[in-house]
Design a protein around this motif. Structure first.
Motif, PDB file in Angstrom:
ATOM      1  N   LYS A  20      -6.827  18.403   2.438  1.00 12.45           N
ATOM      2  CA  LYS A  20      -5.470  18.638   2.950  1.00 12.45           C
ATOM      3  C   LYS A  20      -4.700  17.321   3.087  1.00 12.45           C
ATOM      4  O   LYS A  20      -3.470  17.313   3.156  1.00 12.45           O
ATOM      5  CB  LYS A  20      -5.513  19.386   4.289  1.00 12.45           C
ATOM      6  N   GLY A  37       0.273   9.097  -0.760  1.00  8.92           N
ATOM      7  CA  GLY A  37      -0.533  10.243  -0.368  1.00  8.92           C
ATOM      8  C   GLY A  37       0.261  11.504  -0.123  1.00  8.92           C
ATOM      9  O   GLY A  37       1.494  11.511  -0.088  1.00  8.92           O
ATOM     10  N   ILE A  38      -0.489  12.566   0.028  1.00  9.29           N
ATOM     11  CA  ILE A  38       0.043  13.903   0.303  1.00  9.29           C
ATOM     12  C   ILE A  38      -0.683  14.464   1.524  1.00  9.29           C
ATOM     13  O   ILE A  38      -1.903  14.353   1.625  1.00  9.29           O
ATOM     14  CB  ILE A  38      -0.224  14.851  -0.892  1.00  9.29           C
ATOM     15  N   LEU A  40      -0.893  18.167   3.541  1.00 14.64           N
ATOM     16  CA  LEU A  40      -0.481  19.571   3.651  1.00 14.64           C
ATOM     17  C   LEU A  40      -0.298  19.907   5.134  1.00 14.64           C
ATOM     18  O   LEU A  40      -0.764  19.182   6.010  1.00 14.64           O
ATOM     19  CB  LEU A  40      -1.537  20.468   3.011  1.00 14.64           C
ATOM     20  N   LEU A  57       8.354  10.158   2.170  1.00 17.06           N
ATOM     21  CA  LEU A  57       9.170  10.339   0.968  1.00 17.06           C
ATOM     22  C   LEU A  57       9.759  11.736   0.932  1.00 17.06           C
ATOM     23  O   LEU A  57      10.877  11.947   0.463  1.00 17.06           O
ATOM     24  CB  LEU A  57       8.319  10.095  -0.282  1.00 17.06           C
ATOM     25  N   VAL A  95       4.789  20.321   3.421  1.00 14.30           N
ATOM     26  CA  VAL A  95       4.085  19.397   2.521  1.00 14.30           C
ATOM     27  C   VAL A  95       4.763  18.024   2.556  1.00 14.30           C
ATOM     28  O   VAL A  95       5.976  17.926   2.340  1.00 14.30           O
ATOM     29  CB  VAL A  95       4.083  19.931   1.069  1.00 14.30           C
ATOM     30  N   ASP A  97       4.939  14.009   1.409  1.00 14.21           N
ATOM     31  CA  ASP A  97       4.636  12.958   0.428  1.00 14.21           C
ATOM     32  C   ASP A  97       4.931  11.629   1.122  1.00 14.21           C
ATOM     33  O   ASP A  97       6.007  11.461   1.693  1.00 14.21           O
ATOM     34  CB  ASP A  97       5.563  13.174  -0.780  1.00 14.21           C
ATOM     35  N   TYR A  98       3.983  10.714   1.116  1.00 10.80           N
ATOM     36  CA  TYR A  98       4.197   9.469   1.872  1.00 10.80           C
ATOM     37  C   TYR A  98       3.731   8.232   1.110  1.00 10.80           C
ATOM     38  O   TYR A  98       2.919   8.316   0.187  1.00 10.80           O
ATOM     39  CB  TYR A  98       3.500   9.536   3.239  1.00 10.80           C
TER      40      TYR A  98
END
Lengths: 104, 104
Positions: A20, A37-38, A40, A57, A95, A97-98
């Motif tokens: 996750k 990274g992602i 969830l 992001l 979700v 995005d970073y």
């Protein structure tokens, strides 16, 4: 900056929390390191040795920084900083995005 | 090869299937493109314009290639190829880390 040029990326991902949360390590010519990274949706606690700048992001989350009882909302386009040798909690609502920069 | 050096990485991720499949685009000095991605367990159908080589870095899945009724098991350390202008189906059984090379 929408892309990073002249960098080295480690092929294998870091995988946390059953996938996750995942990230990949990007190393710059000057030796500095960022992870892309992602996350969830879910609740997470992270520890960091080095101070971090977390650039969101895309996505929506709240963060509880070390030593604080307060939950602060953060969304795409925003940034927060985490001191070194600390733990922090995230509640990820969508979700996310970073880009995480580690500060030496 | 455990890392890619001297490359350009697009900062923003591609996000599909509510974040269960995500990837980032890596461009090489010769102009070739790969994506590094993560797939969480689930059933997916993908389309591709260019032929692809999918290298599974970690994880377990089965793939149904275009024109085939057969499901083929693939796991970390293995590779499969997808022809251009086609669709293919994946059943991802465990968190899968992959590197997709697009062939010109």
């Amino acid at each position: 900056m929408t892309e990073f040029a002249g960098v080295t990326i480690k092929k294998a991902a870091n995988i946390y929390f059953d996938g996750k949360v995942t990230s990949r390590v990007v190393t710059f010519p000057d030796g500095t390191v960022k992870t892309l990274g992602i996350m969830l949706p879910g609740d997470y606690e992270f520890g960091t040795e080095k101070p971090e700048v977390m650039e969101i992001l895309a996505g929506e989350l709240t963060v509880q920084l070390p030593g604080s009882d307060e939950w602060v909302a953060v969304k795409g386009g925003e940034t927060f900083e985490v001191p070194g040798s600390s733990k922090f909690k995230l509640q990820v609502a969508s979700v996310t995005d970073y880009c995480c920069s580690y500060i030496d």
